[in-house]
Design a protein around this motif. Sequence first.
Motif, PDB file in Angstrom:
ATOM      1  N   LYS A  74       0.817  -1.206   0.000  1.00 50.21           N
ATOM      2  CA  LYS A  74       0.000   0.000   0.000  1.00 50.21           C
ATOM      3  C   LYS A  74       0.854   1.260   0.000  1.00 50.21           C
ATOM      4  CE  LYS A  74      -4.064  -1.984   2.251  1.00 50.21           C
ATOM      5  NZ  LYS A  74      -5.132  -1.653   1.342  1.00 50.21           N
ATOM      6  N   LEU A  75       2.043   1.185   0.597  1.00 52.33           N
ATOM      7  CA  LEU A  75       2.953   2.329   0.629  1.00 52.33           C
ATOM      8  C   LEU A  75       3.802   2.422  -0.637  1.00 52.33           C
ATOM      9  CD1 LEU A  75       4.133   2.056   4.342  1.00 52.33           C
ATOM     10  CD2 LEU A  75       2.656   3.835   3.375  1.00 52.33           C
ATOM     11  N   GLY A  76       3.801   1.358  -1.449  1.00 53.60           N
ATOM     12  CA  GLY A  76       4.574   1.349  -2.691  1.00 53.60           C
ATOM     13  C   GLY A  76       6.067   1.185  -2.476  1.00 53.60           C
ATOM     14  N   VAL A  77       6.434   0.404  -1.453  1.00 52.57           N
ATOM     15  CA  VAL A  77       7.851   0.177  -1.173  1.00 52.57           C
ATOM     16  C   VAL A  77       8.152  -1.321  -1.141  1.00 52.57           C
ATOM     17  CG1 VAL A  77       8.180   2.350   0.079  1.00 52.57           C
ATOM     18  CG2 VAL A  77       7.521   0.305   1.342  1.00 52.57           C
ATOM     19  N   TYR A  78       9.421  -1.645  -1.324  1.00 53.13           N
ATOM     20  CA  TYR A  78       9.893  -3.021  -1.299  1.00 53.13           C
ATOM     21  C   TYR A  78      10.073  -3.446   0.151  1.00 53.13           C
ATOM     22  CZ  TYR A  78      12.920  -7.030  -2.347  1.00 53.13           C
ATOM     23  OH  TYR A  78      13.470  -8.279  -2.436  1.00 53.13           O
ATOM     24  N   LEU A  79       9.337  -4.460   0.578  1.00 52.84           N
ATOM     25  CA  LEU A  79       9.316  -4.883   1.979  1.00 52.84           C
ATOM     26  C   LEU A  79      10.710  -5.169   2.523  1.00 52.84           C
ATOM     27  CD1 LEU A  79       7.748  -5.675   4.530  1.00 52.84           C
ATOM     28  CD2 LEU A  79       7.578  -7.979   3.579  1.00 52.84           C
ATOM     29  N   GLU A  80      11.528  -5.879   1.758  1.00 54.78           N
ATOM     30  CA  GLU A  80      12.852  -6.287   2.259  1.00 54.78           C
ATOM     31  C   GLU A  80      13.770  -5.093   2.527  1.00 54.78           C
ATOM     32  OE1 GLU A  80      13.245  -9.410   3.177  1.00 54.78           O
ATOM     33  OE2 GLU A  80      11.240  -9.741   2.413  1.00 54.78           O
ATOM     34  N   ALA A  81      13.454  -3.921   1.984  1.00 51.12           N
ATOM     35  CA  ALA A  81      14.281  -2.743   2.190  1.00 51.12           C
ATOM     36  C   ALA A  81      13.798  -1.890   3.363  1.00 51.12           C
ATOM     37  CB  ALA A  81      14.300  -1.897   0.919  1.00 51.12           C
ATOM     38  N   ASP A 138       2.472  11.618   6.824  1.00 44.50           N
ATOM     39  CA  ASP A 138       3.747  12.226   7.208  1.00 44.50           C
ATOM     40  C   ASP A 138       4.826  11.149   7.198  1.00 44.50           C
ATOM     41  OD1 ASP A 138       5.625  14.050   8.097  1.00 44.50           O
ATOM     42  OD2 ASP A 138       5.098  13.774  10.207  1.00 44.50           O
ATOM     43  N   PRO A 139       5.329  10.807   6.002  1.00 45.00           N
ATOM     44  CA  PRO A 139       6.287   9.691   5.924  1.00 45.00           C
ATOM     45  C   PRO A 139       7.598  10.002   6.647  1.00 45.00           C
ATOM     46  CG  PRO A 139       5.892  10.672   3.749  1.00 45.00           C
ATOM     47  CD  PRO A 139       5.059  11.410   4.718  1.00 45.00           C
ATOM     48  N   PRO A 140       8.103   9.019   7.408  1.00 46.65           N
ATOM     49  CA  PRO A 140       9.408   9.201   8.047  1.00 46.65           C
ATOM     50  C   PRO A 140      10.518   9.202   6.986  1.00 46.65           C
ATOM     51  CG  PRO A 140       8.578   6.982   8.428  1.00 46.65           C
ATOM     52  CD  PRO A 140       7.504   7.733   7.722  1.00 46.65           C
ATOM     53  N   GLN A 141      11.712   9.562   7.401  1.00 47.74           N
ATOM     54  CA  GLN A 141      12.844   9.679   6.472  1.00 47.74           C
ATOM     55  C   GLN A 141      13.091   8.388   5.697  1.00 47.74           C
ATOM     56  OE1 GLN A 141      14.410  12.446   5.646  1.00 47.74           O
ATOM     57  NE2 GLN A 141      15.688  11.352   4.185  1.00 47.74           N
ATOM     58  N   TRP A 142      13.041   7.230   6.383  1.00 49.08           N
ATOM     59  CA  TRP A 142      13.318   5.963   5.693  1.00 49.08           C
ATOM     60  C   TRP A 142      12.318   5.704   4.571  1.00 49.08           C
ATOM     61  CZ3 TRP A 142       9.640   2.193   5.548  1.00 49.08           C
ATOM     62  CH2 TRP A 142       8.667   2.170   6.553  1.00 49.08           C
ATOM     63  N   LEU A 143      11.069   6.075   4.791  1.00 45.71           N
ATOM     64  CA  LEU A 143      10.044   5.859   3.779  1.00 45.71           C
ATOM     65  C   LEU A 143      10.235   6.822   2.604  1.00 45.71           C
ATOM     66  CD1 LEU A 143       7.534   4.433   2.785  1.00 45.71           C
ATOM     67  CD2 LEU A 143       6.157   5.898   4.277  1.00 45.71           C
ATOM     68  N   ARG A 144      10.554   8.065   2.892  1.00 44.09           N
ATOM     69  CA  ARG A 144      10.806   9.036   1.813  1.00 44.09           C
ATOM     70  C   ARG A 144      11.984   8.585   0.949  1.00 44.09           C
ATOM     71  NH1 ARG A 144       9.565  12.901   5.926  1.00 44.09           N
ATOM     72  NH2 ARG A 144      11.775  13.274   6.295  1.00 44.09           N
ATOM     73  N   GLU A 145      13.041   8.107   1.602  1.00 49.21           N
ATOM     74  CA  GLU A 145      14.222   7.651   0.859  1.00 49.21           C
ATOM     75  C   GLU A 145      13.909   6.430   0.004  1.00 49.21           C
ATOM     76  OE1 GLU A 145      17.954   7.273   2.849  1.00 49.21           O
ATOM     77  OE2 GLU A 145      17.658   9.158   3.933  1.00 49.21           O
ATOM     78  N   LEU A 146      13.158   5.467   0.568  1.00 51.12           N
ATOM     79  CA  LEU A 146      12.791   4.275  -0.206  1.00 51.12           C
ATOM     80  C   LEU A 146      11.955   4.650  -1.422  1.00 51.12           C
ATOM     81  CD1 LEU A 146      11.879   1.371   2.238  1.00 51.12           C
ATOM     82  CD2 LEU A 146      13.672   1.436   0.519  1.00 51.12           C
TER      83      LEU A 146
END
Length: 130
Positions: A18-25, A46-54
């Motif tokens: 749902k967030l559009g990110v790769y789970l393993e990362a 309000d995405p945290p830094q790790w989510l914005r970077e991913l």
Amino acid sequence: MTSHQNTQTMKPATAAKKLGVYLEATPAEFREGVVSRAELNALQADPPQWLRELRHNGPHPRQVVAQKLGVSIAGLARGGVTEPLTTEQIEALKQEQPEWLQKERATQAEVRKETARIKKRDAERAAQQS
């Protein structure tokens, strides 16, 4: 009589999709827990830094890679792309324009045209029946 609301939770894999990110990362604490609907909404708002970077750099899951390249997920597989790619790798593919990517983009464009044609036809039929 009291009413209590059950908290909806989801597996980390569902939340990552749902967030559009790769789970393993994602960070270990995200992968190892459960995510409530409220937590998911907070991550989206309000995405945290790790989510914005991913989201910006990847690695990206197949559906995001396919979207960024303008092809289907099956088209990625036919092109031999089975692993998550970073934004840098996706941009490199766009620059290289390998034959498989050109072919899959053309196929995807045809699919979109056909879908639009059918939608228009169905709308015209519905209008005639009204």
